[in-house]
Design an enzyme around this catalytic site. Structure first.
Site, PDB file in Angstrom:
ATOM      1  N   HIS A   1      -0.490   8.404 -57.660  1.00 18.58           N
ATOM      2  CA  HIS A   1      -0.099   7.581 -56.513  1.00 18.58           C
ATOM      3  C   HIS A   1       1.317   7.042 -56.628  1.00 18.58           C
ATOM      4  CE1 HIS A   1      -4.665   6.826 -55.733  1.00 18.58           C
ATOM      5  NE2 HIS A   1      -4.244   7.991 -55.289  1.00 18.58           N
TER       6      HIS A   1
ATOM      7  N   GLN B   1      -4.285   6.604 -61.345  1.00 15.38           N
ATOM      8  CA  GLN B   1      -4.123   6.255 -59.939  1.00 15.38           C
ATOM      9  C   GLN B   1      -3.257   4.990 -59.800  1.00 15.38           C
ATOM     10  OE1 GLN B   1      -8.026   6.822 -57.638  1.00 15.38           O
ATOM     11  NE2 GLN B   1      -8.733   6.771 -59.752  1.00 15.38           N
TER      12      GLN B   1
ATOM     13  N   THR C   1     -12.343   3.175 -62.690  1.00 15.15           N
ATOM     14  CA  THR C   1     -12.253   3.693 -61.334  1.00 15.15           C
ATOM     15  C   THR C   1     -13.651   3.862 -60.755  1.00 15.15           C
ATOM     16  OG1 THR C   1     -11.605   5.585 -59.952  1.00 15.15           O
ATOM     17  CG2 THR C   1     -12.043   6.044 -62.274  1.00 15.15           C
ATOM     18  N   SER C   2     -13.789   3.508 -59.492  1.00 19.66           N
ATOM     19  CA  SER C   2     -15.085   3.629 -58.812  1.00 19.66           C
ATOM     20  C   SER C   2     -15.364   5.063 -58.392  1.00 19.66           C
ATOM     21  CB  SER C   2     -15.114   2.722 -57.577  1.00 19.66           C
ATOM     22  OG  SER C   2     -14.028   3.034 -56.713  1.00 19.66           O
TER      23      SER C   2
ATOM     24  N   CYS D   1      24.435   4.527 -48.048  1.00 23.01           N
ATOM     25  CA  CYS D   1      24.366   4.879 -46.628  1.00 23.01           C
ATOM     26  C   CYS D   1      23.647   3.842 -45.768  1.00 23.01           C
ATOM     27  CB  CYS D   1      23.702   6.242 -46.466  1.00 23.01           C
ATOM     28  SG  CYS D   1      21.929   6.223 -46.828  1.00 23.01           S
TER      29      CYS D   1
ATOM     30  N   ALA E   1      -7.655   1.472 -61.192  1.00 25.98           N
ATOM     31  CA  ALA E   1      -7.161   0.096 -61.191  1.00 25.98           C
ATOM     32  C   ALA E   1      -7.807  -0.767 -62.267  1.00 25.98           C
ATOM     33  CB  ALA E   1      -7.380  -0.530 -59.815  1.00 25.98           C
TER      34      ALA E   1
ATOM     35  N   ILE F   1       0.066   2.394 -60.219  1.00 26.26           N
ATOM     36  CA  ILE F   1       1.492   2.524 -59.908  1.00 26.26           C
ATOM     37  C   ILE F   1       2.336   1.558 -60.736  1.00 26.26           C
ATOM     38  CG2 ILE F   1       1.062   3.339 -57.554  1.00 26.26           C
ATOM     39  CD1 ILE F   1       1.597   0.489 -56.547  1.00 26.26           C
ATOM     40  N   ASP F   2       1.723   0.950 -61.773  1.00 33.59           N
ATOM     41  CA  ASP F   2       2.391  -0.145 -62.496  1.00 33.59           C
ATOM     42  C   ASP F   2       3.238   0.280 -63.689  1.00 33.59           C
ATOM     43  OD1 ASP F   2       0.406   0.284 -64.594  1.00 33.59           O
ATOM     44  OD2 ASP F   2      -0.985  -0.865 -63.347  1.00 33.59           O
TER      45      ASP F   2
END
Length: 241
Positions: free
Chosen positions: A121, A103, A192-193, A154, A22, A105-106
């Site tokens: 992700h 990781q 990232t951690s 549907c 992130a 999702i953007d």
């Protein structure tokens, strides 16, 4: 000095892999999850904590509340790629970077021009009907007349193709990520951690001697790193690429 070392490592490498979290998108105005200003620590006007609302069981049991939170806190349609995304795309263009494993999702890596992106992700830009599997883009979800988007074919629920808590990661994505990391001669980890598993565990597959960690805070893998840079990812990458 650390940037000179970083640059030399890149020059000596021909099969680089970037693994990001992130923190690479915070410079584009997208909040992360765990820092002071992150989503988990922001003032919450909802009846449930974010960790609960981003779970599979919450999605199933409280679908309307999930979509309210999702559209409000997880979508940043106007966000643009930052210096880090652009530098990585350039590194790929030069033939040195073989894959971006993210990781996030953007979709900002692709927007910057990166071609080989493994999204562990998922992505907000992909959405499928849970009933008939019809595909929809982000605009369809955002512009739905109802809070819960429904399939045109549907009337099934259109679910974002993002991995929620309690859901497994895509096996094919994991296998591809492992293959790239195992064959890499340099692994750059940024933003990232390295505490969220199973994604963080992928670092263990790297066998080389050019592991670079770019993160403003400590990670559990600091002791294994060959170089640690405590600075902005965009600054670090744009200075050496």
């Amino acid at each position: 000095m650390e940037f000179d070392t970083f640059r030399e490592m890149i020059e000596k490498s021909d099969s680089i892999v970037f693994f990001g979290g992130a923190g690479i998108s915070t410079e584009s105005g997208i909040p992360d999850f765990r820092t002071n200003g992150g989503i988990y620590n922001q003032k919450n006007t909802y009846s449930y904590p974010p960790e609960v609302m981003l779970s599979h069981s919450f999605f199933i049991e409280h679908t309307k509340e999930f979509f309210k939170f999702y559209k409000d806190k997880m979508i940043y349609k106007d966000a643009k790629p930052n210096a880090a995304h652009i530098a990585l795309a350039e590194l790929e263009r030069r033939g040195k970077l073989k894959a971006v494993i993210t990781q996030n999702i953007d979709g900002l890596h692709q927007a910057a021009g990166s071609k080989n992106v493994i999204e562990l992700h998922g992505s907000v830009h992909r959405n499928n009907c849970m009933n008939c599997n019809e595909s929809y883009d982000l605009d369809y979800v955002l512009n739905s007349p109802e809070i819960v988007p429904q399939c045109r074919k549907c009337n099934g629920i259109v679910k974002p193709c993002v991995v929620l808590y309690e859901e497994p990661l895509d096996t094919d994505s994991i296998n591809r990520a492992v293959d790239f990391i195992e064959s890499a001669d340099m692994l750059i980890v940024g933003g990232t951690s390295l505490v969220v598993y199973p994604a963080a565990g992928l670092i263990q597959y790297y066998r080389g001697d050019r592991l670079v960690l770019i993160n403003k805070s400590e990670t559990p893998y600091d002791g294994k790193a060959d170089l640690i840079i405590r600075d902005s990812i965009g600054k670090a990458l744009s200075r050496v690429i």
